[in-house]
Scaffold this motif. Structure first.
Motif, PDB file in Angstrom:
ATOM      1  N   CYS A 118       0.894  -1.037   0.142  1.00 13.36           N
ATOM      2  CA  CYS A 118       0.214   0.104   0.096  1.00 13.36           C
ATOM      3  C   CYS A 118       0.648   1.077  -0.370  1.00 13.36           C
ATOM      4  O   CYS A 118       1.852   1.253   0.641  1.00 13.36           O
ATOM      5  CB  CYS A 118      -0.954  -0.251   1.473  1.00 13.36           C
ATOM      6  SG  CYS A 118      -1.906   1.466   1.527  1.00 13.36           S
ATOM      7  N   GLY A 120       0.340   3.825   0.901  1.00 15.53           N
ATOM      8  CA  GLY A 120      -0.027   4.836   2.008  1.00 15.53           C
ATOM      9  C   GLY A 120       0.420   3.935   3.414  1.00 15.53           C
ATOM     10  O   GLY A 120       1.215   5.187   4.142  1.00 15.53           O
ATOM     11  N   CYS A 121       0.176   3.152   3.419  1.00 15.02           N
ATOM     12  CA  CYS A 121       0.627   3.192   5.352  1.00 15.02           C
ATOM     13  C   CYS A 121       1.967   1.730   5.062  1.00 15.02           C
ATOM     14  O   CYS A 121       1.925   1.484   6.143  1.00 15.02           O
ATOM     15  CB  CYS A 121      -0.848   1.938   5.991  1.00 15.02           C
ATOM     16  SG  CYS A 121      -1.303   0.514   5.342  1.00 15.02           S
ATOM     17  N   GLY A 123       1.478  -1.011   3.740  1.00 10.79           N
ATOM     18  CA  GLY A 123       0.879  -2.492   4.242  1.00 10.79           C
ATOM     19  C   GLY A 123       0.914  -3.847   3.112  1.00 10.79           C
ATOM     20  O   GLY A 123       0.958  -3.194   2.002  1.00 10.79           O
ATOM     21  N   ASN A 125      -0.472  -6.330   0.885  1.00 14.27           N
ATOM     22  CA  ASN A 125      -1.783  -7.167  -0.119  1.00 14.27           C
ATOM     23  C   ASN A 125      -1.743  -7.606  -0.469  1.00 14.27           C
ATOM     24  O   ASN A 125      -1.439  -7.512  -1.716  1.00 14.27           O
ATOM     25  CB  ASN A 125      -2.764  -5.783  -0.315  1.00 14.27           C
ATOM     26  CG  ASN A 125      -3.410  -4.402   0.768  1.00 14.27           C
ATOM     27  OD1 ASN A 125      -4.420  -4.342   1.261  1.00 14.27           O
ATOM     28  ND2 ASN A 125      -2.067  -3.707   1.116  1.00 14.27           N
ATOM     29  N   CYS A 231      -6.568  -1.087   0.396  1.00 13.80           N
ATOM     30  CA  CYS A 231      -5.527  -1.843   1.418  1.00 13.80           C
ATOM     31  C   CYS A 231      -6.472  -2.098   2.778  1.00 13.80           C
ATOM     32  O   CYS A 231      -7.545  -1.988   3.180  1.00 13.80           O
ATOM     33  CB  CYS A 231      -4.815  -0.438   2.090  1.00 13.80           C
ATOM     34  SG  CYS A 231      -3.495  -0.885   3.082  1.00 13.80           S
ATOM     35  N   GLU A 232      -5.866  -3.571   3.333  1.00 15.09           N
ATOM     36  CA  GLU A 232      -6.599  -3.894   3.815  1.00 15.09           C
ATOM     37  C   GLU A 232      -6.648  -3.632   5.673  1.00 15.09           C
ATOM     38  O   GLU A 232      -7.442  -3.968   6.199  1.00 15.09           O
ATOM     39  CB  GLU A 232      -6.250  -5.927   4.117  1.00 15.09           C
ATOM     40  CG  GLU A 232      -6.515  -6.513   3.018  1.00 15.09           C
ATOM     41  CD  GLU A 232      -6.240  -8.441   2.729  1.00 15.09           C
ATOM     42  OE1 GLU A 232      -5.252  -8.383   3.767  1.00 15.09           O
ATOM     43  OE2 GLU A 232      -6.559  -9.160   2.220  1.00 15.09           O
ATOM     44  N   ASP A 233      -5.272  -3.018   5.341  1.00 12.39           N
ATOM     45  CA  ASP A 233      -4.954  -2.362   7.105  1.00 12.39           C
ATOM     46  C   ASP A 233      -6.009  -1.147   6.640  1.00 12.39           C
ATOM     47  O   ASP A 233      -6.104  -0.858   7.864  1.00 12.39           O
ATOM     48  CB  ASP A 233      -2.945  -1.820   6.826  1.00 12.39           C
ATOM     49  CG  ASP A 233      -3.428  -4.179   7.075  1.00 12.39           C
ATOM     50  OD1 ASP A 233      -3.671  -4.826   7.304  1.00 12.39           O
ATOM     51  OD2 ASP A 233      -1.283  -3.976   6.155  1.00 12.39           O
ATOM     52  N   CYS A 234      -5.040   0.300   6.038  1.00  8.14           N
ATOM     53  CA  CYS A 234      -5.701   1.573   6.242  1.00  8.14           C
ATOM     54  C   CYS A 234      -7.039   1.408   5.432  1.00  8.14           C
ATOM     55  O   CYS A 234      -7.377   3.159   5.754  1.00  8.14           O
ATOM     56  CB  CYS A 234      -4.413   2.491   5.937  1.00  8.14           C
ATOM     57  SG  CYS A 234      -4.199   2.354   4.247  1.00  8.14           S
ATOM     58  N   LYS A 235      -7.481   0.910   4.605  1.00  4.21           N
ATOM     59  CA  LYS A 235      -8.758   0.608   4.010  1.00  4.21           C
ATOM     60  C   LYS A 235      -9.212   2.080   2.734  1.00  4.21           C
ATOM     61  O   LYS A 235      -9.644   2.152   2.409  1.00  4.21           O
ATOM     62  CB  LYS A 235      -9.785   0.950   4.647  1.00  4.21           C
ATOM     63  CG  LYS A 235      -9.927   0.396   6.016  1.00  4.21           C
ATOM     64  CD  LYS A 235      -9.927  -1.067   4.985  1.00  4.21           C
ATOM     65  CE  LYS A 235     -10.523  -2.046   6.543  1.00  4.21           C
ATOM     66  NZ  LYS A 235     -10.011  -3.260   6.510  1.00  4.21           N
ATOM     67  N   THR A 236      -7.622   2.777   2.367  1.00  2.61           N
ATOM     68  CA  THR A 236      -7.482   3.304   1.785  1.00  2.61           C
ATOM     69  C   THR A 236      -7.557   2.779   0.048  1.00  2.61           C
ATOM     70  O   THR A 236      -7.277   1.562  -0.193  1.00  2.61           O
ATOM     71  CB  THR A 236      -5.572   3.699   1.795  1.00  2.61           C
ATOM     72  OG1 THR A 236      -5.278   4.390   2.184  1.00  2.61           O
ATOM     73  CG2 THR A 236      -5.817   4.853   0.368  1.00  2.61           C
ATOM     74  N   ASN A 238      -5.996   2.557  -4.152  1.00  2.00           N
ATOM     75  CA  ASN A 238      -5.341   2.746  -4.352  1.00  2.00           C
ATOM     76  C   ASN A 238      -6.082   2.458  -6.091  1.00  2.00           C
ATOM     77  O   ASN A 238      -6.693   1.324  -6.526  1.00  2.00           O
ATOM     78  CB  ASN A 238      -4.410   1.832  -4.122  1.00  2.00           C
ATOM     79  CG  ASN A 238      -4.145   2.155  -2.559  1.00  2.00           C
ATOM     80  OD1 ASN A 238      -3.067   3.541  -1.824  1.00  2.00           O
ATOM     81  ND2 ASN A 238      -4.381   1.648  -1.540  1.00  2.00           N
TER      82      ASN A 238
END
Length: 252
Positions: A118, A120-121, A123, A125, A231-236, A238
């Motif tokens: 990701c 953003g974070c 993470g 995916n 993204c599974e972690d931050c839900k952004t 992409n």
């Protein structure tokens, strides 16, 4: 029963056993595909308006592994081996991308599994992309190459051509994409002198320069490789380019 007859009988029995085991083995026949250019700009050896490709074999995979220790481009190596009715170096780059995705699909299946980081974070995916579902934008019939575009800031027209595989080496050796752009520009303001074109390009306003680069390197035509994921972690949400890593030509 003499030895020759006995030997032939054994061979026949072995061949039958092998054929029985491999009775459902898929036939490695060539597949004719319509590339994004629809073969408007080159002649195939069989006169077809499609490109013939075949699945990769064990020998192809072996050659690919060997190429990692050389200067050979692994993607172009696979094209040179699996494209059957045209000189691969004459292909447009948009057709090249389409063909490598199609060869991968018919060799290992439609699903391509990757792990995307990701932006953003950071993470990881895991994603599975169905290569057969990627949309394709075909070049309209009777589109000329080179073709004319308008440079609105300097109020002139330019004629640009689609980049081909044969252009890759020269473009990669250039200091920047801008300094090599003259290779793909055949005319500006009615002038076809390459030295003048190269000097003009360096002086172009950014808007006109982007008009040229977006036309020759953009995604106006060809297979569309933008991939959307959450993204599974931050839900952004992409959007990234389909990653074509070193394991692309292998089973996901």
């Amino acid at each position: 029963m003499n030895e020759q007859v006995k030997s032939e009988k054994i061979r026949d029995e072995e061949e039958k056993a092998i054929n029985d085991i491999l009775e459902f083995l898929p036939t490695e026949t060539a597949l004719d595909v319509t590339v994004p250019s629809k073969c408007q700009y080159y002649q195939t050896t069989n006169g077809a308006d499609t490109i013939s490709i075949r699945p990769m074999t064990f020998d192809d995979e072996k050659a690919l592994i060997t190429s990692k220790n050389s200067d050979l481009d692994p993607v172009n190596l696979i094209l040179s081996r699996c494209v059957e009715n045209i000189d691969y170096s004459s292909l447009l780059q948009i057709d090249k991308l389409f063909l490598i995705l199609k060869i991968r699909e018919i060799s290992f299946g439609e699903d391509y599994s990757v792990v995307i980081t990701c932006p953003g974070c950071g993470g990881d995916n895991p994603l599975t992309i169905n290569l057969s579902e990627l949309p394709i934008k075909y070049i309209p019939d009777f589109t000329e190459d080179p073709h004319e575009i308008e440079l609105k800031v300097i109020k002139k027209t330019a004629k640009v051509r689609f980049p081909r595989i044969a252009d890759e080496k020269a473009m990669s050796l250039a200091d920047s994409a801008k300094s090599a752009l003259w290779r793909l520009v055949e005319e500006i303001g009615g002038n076809t002198n390459k030295k003048i074109i190269a000097k003009v390009i360096k002086k172009l306003p950014l808007r006109d320069l982007h008009t040229i680069t977006n036309d020759v390197f953009g995604d106006k035509y060809g297979i569309q490789t933008k991939v959307k994921f959450i993204c599974e972690d931050c839900k952004t949400h992409n959007i990234i380019d389909l990653p074509l890593g070193e394991n692309f030509f292998s089973v996901s």
